[in-house]
Design a protein around this motif. Structure first.
Motif, PDB file in Angstrom:
ATOM      1  N   PHE A 160       0.868  -1.170   0.000  1.00  0.00           N
ATOM      2  CA  PHE A 160       0.000   0.000   0.000  1.00  0.00           C
ATOM      3  C   PHE A 160       0.908   1.224   0.000  1.00  0.00           C
ATOM      4  N   PHE A 161       0.755   2.116  -1.013  1.00  0.00           N
ATOM      5  CA  PHE A 161       1.645   3.273  -1.094  1.00  0.00           C
ATOM      6  C   PHE A 161       0.937   4.432  -1.782  1.00  0.00           C
ATOM      7  N   GLU A 162       1.568   5.599  -1.726  1.00  0.00           N
ATOM      8  CA  GLU A 162       1.022   6.847  -2.277  1.00  0.00           C
ATOM      9  C   GLU A 162       2.052   7.467  -3.212  1.00  0.00           C
ATOM     10  N   ILE A 163       1.564   8.003  -4.357  1.00  0.00           N
ATOM     11  CA  ILE A 163       2.432   8.732  -5.300  1.00  0.00           C
ATOM     12  C   ILE A 163       1.816  10.108  -5.517  1.00  0.00           C
ATOM     13  N   GLN A 164       2.609  11.147  -5.223  1.00  0.00           N
ATOM     14  CA  GLN A 164       2.127  12.517  -5.386  1.00  0.00           C
ATOM     15  C   GLN A 164       3.060  13.268  -6.314  1.00  0.00           C
ATOM     16  N   GLN A 165       2.511  13.634  -7.493  1.00  0.00           N
ATOM     17  CA  GLN A 165       3.261  14.388  -8.487  1.00  0.00           C
ATOM     18  C   GLN A 165       2.505  15.658  -8.809  1.00  0.00           C
ATOM     19  N   ALA A 166       3.001  16.414  -9.791  1.00  0.00           N
ATOM     20  CA  ALA A 166       2.395  17.713 -10.108  1.00  0.00           C
ATOM     21  C   ALA A 166       0.920  17.585 -10.458  1.00  0.00           C
ATOM     22  N   GLU A 167       0.586  16.679 -11.357  1.00  0.00           N
ATOM     23  CA  GLU A 167      -0.797  16.542 -11.808  1.00  0.00           C
ATOM     24  C   GLU A 167      -1.374  15.181 -11.458  1.00  0.00           C
ATOM     25  N   ARG A 168      -0.728  14.462 -10.566  1.00  0.00           N
ATOM     26  CA  ARG A 168      -1.186  13.102 -10.269  1.00  0.00           C
ATOM     27  C   ARG A 168      -0.956  12.809  -8.786  1.00  0.00           C
ATOM     28  N   HIS A 169      -2.044  12.713  -8.048  1.00  0.00           N
ATOM     29  CA  HIS A 169      -1.982  12.345  -6.628  1.00  0.00           C
ATOM     30  C   HIS A 169      -2.821  11.081  -6.462  1.00  0.00           C
ATOM     31  N   CYS A 170      -2.163   9.930  -6.287  1.00  0.00           N
ATOM     32  CA  CYS A 170      -2.861   8.643  -6.289  1.00  0.00           C
ATOM     33  C   CYS A 170      -2.442   7.788  -5.107  1.00  0.00           C
ATOM     34  N   PHE A 171      -3.368   6.933  -4.698  1.00  0.00           N
ATOM     35  CA  PHE A 171      -3.100   5.904  -3.699  1.00  0.00           C
ATOM     36  C   PHE A 171      -3.190   4.553  -4.395  1.00  0.00           C
ATOM     37  N   TYR A 172      -2.333   3.617  -3.974  1.00  0.00           N
ATOM     38  CA  TYR A 172      -2.280   2.310  -4.626  1.00  0.00           C
ATOM     39  C   TYR A 172      -2.390   1.201  -3.591  1.00  0.00           C
ATOM     40  N   LEU A 173      -3.114   0.175  -3.968  1.00  0.00           N
ATOM     41  CA  LEU A 173      -3.334  -0.997  -3.129  1.00  0.00           C
ATOM     42  C   LEU A 173      -2.983  -2.221  -3.966  1.00  0.00           C
ATOM     43  N   VAL A 174      -2.051  -3.047  -3.504  1.00  0.00           N
ATOM     44  CA  VAL A 174      -1.577  -4.204  -4.264  1.00  0.00           C
ATOM     45  C   VAL A 174      -1.984  -5.472  -3.523  1.00  0.00           C
ATOM     46  N   THR A 175      -2.638  -6.399  -4.227  1.00  0.00           N
ATOM     47  CA  THR A 175      -3.086  -7.652  -3.613  1.00  0.00           C
ATOM     48  C   THR A 175      -2.630  -8.834  -4.460  1.00  0.00           C
ATOM     49  N   THR A 176      -2.765 -10.016  -3.874  1.00  0.00           N
ATOM     50  CA  THR A 176      -2.468 -11.243  -4.617  1.00  0.00           C
ATOM     51  C   THR A 176      -3.464 -11.419  -5.756  1.00  0.00           C
ATOM     52  N   LEU A 177      -3.032 -12.053  -6.824  1.00  0.00           N
ATOM     53  CA  LEU A 177      -3.900 -12.364  -7.956  1.00  0.00           C
ATOM     54  C   LEU A 177      -4.390 -13.799  -7.790  1.00  0.00           C
ATOM     55  N   LEU A 178      -5.674 -13.955  -7.545  1.00  0.00           N
ATOM     56  CA  LEU A 178      -6.249 -15.287  -7.367  1.00  0.00           C
ATOM     57  C   LEU A 178      -6.531 -15.912  -8.729  1.00  0.00           C
ATOM     58  N   PRO A 179      -6.329 -17.221  -8.863  1.00  0.00           N
ATOM     59  CA  PRO A 179      -6.622 -17.871 -10.144  1.00  0.00           C
ATOM     60  C   PRO A 179      -8.121 -17.942 -10.386  1.00  0.00           C
ATOM     61  N   GLY A 180      -8.501 -17.915 -11.648  1.00  0.00           N
ATOM     62  CA  GLY A 180      -9.908 -18.066 -11.972  1.00  0.00           C
ATOM     63  C   GLY A 180     -10.421 -17.011 -12.925  1.00  0.00           C
ATOM     64  N   MET A 181     -11.623 -17.270 -13.411  1.00  0.00           N
ATOM     65  CA  MET A 181     -12.287 -16.388 -14.367  1.00  0.00           C
ATOM     66  C   MET A 181     -13.538 -15.808 -13.707  1.00  0.00           C
ATOM     67  N   PRO A 182     -13.846 -14.527 -13.897  1.00  0.00           N
ATOM     68  CA  PRO A 182     -15.073 -13.970 -13.316  1.00  0.00           C
ATOM     69  C   PRO A 182     -16.293 -14.801 -13.713  1.00  0.00           C
ATOM     70  N   LEU A 183     -17.187 -14.998 -12.768  1.00  0.00           N
ATOM     71  CA  LEU A 183     -18.350 -15.854 -12.991  1.00  0.00           C
ATOM     72  C   LEU A 183     -19.161 -15.466 -14.233  1.00  0.00           C
ATOM     73  N   PRO A 184     -19.460 -14.177 -14.487  1.00  0.00           N
ATOM     74  CA  PRO A 184     -20.209 -13.846 -15.706  1.00  0.00           C
ATOM     75  C   PRO A 184     -19.504 -14.316 -16.977  1.00  0.00           C
ATOM     76  N   GLN A 185     -18.169 -14.154 -17.007  1.00  0.00           N
ATOM     77  CA  GLN A 185     -17.405 -14.587 -18.181  1.00  0.00           C
ATOM     78  C   GLN A 185     -17.458 -16.112 -18.313  1.00  0.00           C
ATOM     79  N   ARG A 186     -17.428 -16.799 -17.187  1.00  0.00           N
ATOM     80  CA  ARG A 186     -17.502 -18.267 -17.203  1.00  0.00           C
ATOM     81  C   ARG A 186     -18.866 -18.723 -17.727  1.00  0.00           C
ATOM     82  N   LEU A 187     -19.922 -18.019 -17.316  1.00  0.00           N
ATOM     83  CA  LEU A 187     -21.262 -18.379 -17.788  1.00  0.00           C
ATOM     84  C   LEU A 187     -21.405 -18.117 -19.283  1.00  0.00           C
ATOM     85  N   ARG A 188     -20.821 -17.008 -19.765  1.00  0.00           N
ATOM     86  CA  ARG A 188     -20.902 -16.702 -21.193  1.00  0.00           C
ATOM     87  C   ARG A 188     -20.156 -17.731 -22.034  1.00  0.00           C
ATOM     88  N   SER A 189     -19.158 -18.381 -21.425  1.00  0.00           N
ATOM     89  CA  SER A 189     -18.407 -19.407 -22.158  1.00  0.00           C
ATOM     90  C   SER A 189     -19.151 -20.732 -22.238  1.00  0.00           C
TER      91      SER A 189
END
Length: 777
Positions: free
Chosen positions: A391-420
């Motif tokens: 979790f970190f913050e980047i503050q620049q001249a025209e860009r003030h953002c907060f970032y949150l980084v998490t693990t990437l879980l395996p799998g496909m979103p349920l709607p996409q799975r149903l469409r398949s």
């Protein structure tokens, strides 16, 4: 607007004098028309700051609606135009009507009597009658005190048609847009449905506010019915009439504004003398060519996507964040946030990066939810939920953002799975439900308790082994931290949100509701907005799914509108899911009741008819037993003090009490009621078995199916009597038929029976209508 600045003039003659209201993409001004030398109201929608396409659609719908309205108590549309030059704004000009909003009147200390509120109700009903008789009918959808102006002559004006709906136009769905104000919205609006009776509900809540001075959120709301009587001072008749405006069930409310007005004038004739208000007619000095104005309004289906702002603030694929994470793909974007798939450069580990743009935020709540998600993810330990990595913050001249980084879980979103083409079997669906409940148990049994609040197909990932994972904890709520209020922020997705979430309340059972609707989506292939609505806020899903009767029962518990009717916890839901194969379902009768088995209640529910066998007075002996116990205690103490005869008198007293209880219980066992509801109609019969053989009839009630409008409980003379509202012809005045005996001694059981009757009569009436359409002769 700066006091020293010159007033802005638009379209050459509209001078903007005062800003009345300001939003993120809109503003409302008090203006002066220099051509006609008259005041007016100007609404501005700034397209350059527009976040949602629906806002422009609603703005233009308001203009089209006002162009077709001609009523002295509704402001007329004067003009509609788009900004000149580089201005990316659309303007709507209406006449300025006199008066002060009713909520402002109350806040200033104005105490309204029953007679005054009656007059307001009459005027609003007359306005609603005009709107609802148009072709197609117009439903306001946002009737509340701030949208009603009251002038010095006692005349009421209805304003703000931005949420208006032409009833016949969106019939059959209405999309997912929810229009209205929480507290004043009718229950059916939370499902995206609006009908003329919806405006009656808003009027009822408004009248309660005028009489009590309390917002609806400040009044107890058991079972979605405002318990307003302790907070108002008015006659019982007026209270009863208001209550019929705000009943949760559409079928129990007045059918129309005309009917509500007719009943009101009939029950309170003492006020009819005050109806001689000055004629409410406004001599309009600014005649406008309405047809010319209508021609200038844009068509509803015009292509306006070019007006939406370009999103050039999203990071490009390949950019590196904080010298640690390289962007691989943009997954989704919002008004102030972006979600990316990325990888950590040092170890090439795939991650999810969420970015919040501080400069684009309109409400502090956005950062609060972002920070809350970070805190929650720090505590996540379940293998099928994401974990916080950074979790970190980047503050620049025209860009003030907060970032949150998490693990990437395996799998496909349920709607996409149903469409398949993925369609799980019932057994596989049960396994999926069991695994999701395991995740919810982990969340709900933490300290403090964690509620997800936004369980829906797009927040569930399905991997190659069909194992689910739950993601997106931005809406999560720590129940102990938020308990006691939580503000008015509504978190969730319409259709998958539990009804209580629309009042800003979330419980563990809210997550069960979201999971239940998601499972119905998988089984039926339909979103909840595409399913028919049952009684209250329930889903009539049985016609859309094919599964065992046990799973149907379990799903109906998961998506019950009332929190008390759902499973108490995820652990209980998981336990019952494992047991449904062992449950007995005889003759189409569900073996489960929301209370312990009662020998006085037996229900047979088959496709052909619903039959209830009841013993209405079976439990009365318990009340007598409690009374006699008190008498015996007092009498025993008195008699025991009498020398010699005392013990004998005490024994006699106890024996007499036992005999009285036995006689009363025998009476209860001999008193019966049978209610049968079928395609022919309702038949209610009650009788008492004679001690010498045969029966003694008590009452017989027979009603044709097409005449039945609604079932309810009468609590006046005898508690929990069945009350049936009937109307033999659409033009007839409704009548109430009441049973002589109660249908149960407990209100919760009586309400359950009434709900079963209402669901059955709705089903039979739909079947009868379909049969008549197929064979009109």
């Amino acid at each position: 607007m700066n006091e020293n600045a010159q007033p802005l003039i638009i379209q050459g003659h509209y001078r903007l004098d005062q800003c009345l209201a300001q939003g993120s993409d809109s503003a409302t001004f008090l203006a002066f028309n220099q051509e006609t030398e008259s005041s007016c109201i100007v609404k501005e929608l700034r397209l350059g700051q527009l976040e949602r396409w629906k806002r422009l659609e609603l703005f233009r719908r308001e203009a089209r609606t006002l162009a077709n309205l001609e009523h002295p108590q509704i402001p007329a549309l004067l003009d509609y135009f788009e900004g000149e030059g580089d201005s990316q704004s659309v303007y709507l000009v209406t006449e300025k009507v006199p008066g002060i909003p009713l909520n402002q009147k109350i806040q200033e200390g104005l105490g309204l009597s029953e007679e005054f509120v009656y007059l307001i109700a009459v005027q609003v009903l007359q306005i609603l009658s005009y709107l609802h008789h148009l072709h197609p009918p117009v439903v306001h959808r946002d009737l509340k005190p701030s949208n009603l102006l009251l002038d010095e002559a006692g005349c009421v004006y209805l304003i703000d048609f931005g949420g208006v709906q032409e009833l016949l136009h969106p019939e059959g769905g209405g999309g997912s847009t929810i229009i209205g104000t929480f507290g004043y919205m009718a229950p059916e609006q939370y499902s995206g449905r609006s009908v003329p009776q919806t405006d009656l509900y808003g009027l009822g809540v408004t009248l309660i506010y005028l009489l009590s001075g309390l917002e609806p959120q400040q009044i107890p709301n058991p079972e979605m019915l405002l318990d307003f009587r302790p907070f108002v001072e008015c006659s019982e008749r007026f209270s009863n009439w208001i209550e019929q405006l705000i009943l949760p069930s559409l079928e129990q409310r007045f059918f129309s504004a005309d009917e509500a007005l007719e009943v009101l004038q009939a029950i309170l004739p003492v006020y009819t003398r005050t109806l001689s208000l000055p004629a409410i007619q406004k001599a309009t000095s600014q005649a406008i060519d309405r047809q010319e104005l209508k021609d200038r309004l844009p068509e509803k289906n015009s292509n306006e996507e070019r007006l939406l702002p370009v999103q050039n603030w999203v990071l490009s694929v390949g950019e590196v964040l904080n010298d640690l994470y390289q962007i691989d793909k943009v997954l989704s974007t919002g008004s102030s946030s972006v979600t990316y798939r990325a990888h950590k450069l040092s170890v090439q580990t795939p991650v999810i990066v969420k970015e919040l743009h501080f400069n684009r935020m309109e409400h502090w709540k956005g950062y609060e939810l972002f920070e809350r998600e970070m805190r929650i993810l720090e505590r996540m330990r379940h293998a099928r939920t994401p974990r916080l990595l950074d979790f970190f913050e980047i503050q620049q001249a025209e860009r003030h953002c907060f970032y949150l980084v998490t693990t990437l879980l395996p799998g496909m979103p349920l709607p996409q799975r149903l469409r398949s083409g993925w369609r799980p079997s019932e057994n596989r669906l049960r396994q999926l439900a069991d695994q999701m409940l395991d995740i919810l148990i982990d969340l709900h049994e933490r300290e403090p308790q964690i509620i997800h609040r936004d369980i829906k197909p797009s927040n569930i990932l399905i991997d190659e082994q069909d194992h689910p994972a739950l993601v997106d904890f931005g809406a999560v709520q720590e129940i102990l931290r938020e308990e006691g209020g939580g503000g008015s922020t509504i978190i969730g997705t319409y259709g998958y949100m539990a009804p209580e979430q629309f009042w800003g309340q979330a419980t563990p059972q809210s997550d069960l509701y979201g999971l239940g609707v998601t499972l119905l989506h998988i089984l039926s292939g339909r979103t909840p907005n595409e399913m028919q609505k049952a009684e209250g806020l329930g889903l009539d899903f049985k016609g859309y799914i094919q599964c065992s009767e046990g799973l149907q029962w379990w799903l109906s518990k998961m998506v019950a509108p009332q929190v008390s009717d759902r499973f108490h916890s995820a652990r209980e839901a998981r336990k019952k899911l494992a047991e449904i194969d062992t449950m007995r379902f005889e003759r189409g009768v569900q073996a489960y009741f929301p209370f312990k088995p009662d020998p006085a209640i037996e229900v047979e529910d088959t496709p052909e008819k619903l039959v209830m066998h009841l013993m209405p007075t079976y439990h009365d002996y318990k009340t007598l037993m409690a009374v006699l116990l008190g008498v015996d205690l007092v009498g025993g103490m008195f008699f025991s003090a009498i020398p010699g005869l005392g013990p004998l008198l005490v024994i006699s007293l106890l024996a007499a009490s036992g005999i009285f209880v036995a006689i009363h219980r025998s009476e209860g066992l001999r008193t019966h009621m049978r209610i049968e509801l079928s395609m022919q109609g309702l038949e209610l019969r009650s009788w008492k078995d004679s001690q010498f053989g045969g029966t003694e009839p008590i009452e017989n009630m027979t009603l044709p199916l097409q005449a039945i409008e609604a079932f309810s409980l009468d609590q006046t003379m005898v508690h929990n009597r069945l009350q049936v509202r009937i109307r033999h012809h659409p033009t007839d005045h409704p009548m109430l038929c009441k049973s002589r005996l109660p249908i149960s001694h407990q209100q919760v059981k009586a309400k359950f029976l009434v709900q079963r009757l209402q669901v059955a009569v709705d089903q039979y009436q739909r079947q009868r209508k379909r049969l008549q359409e197929r064979n009109p002769f």
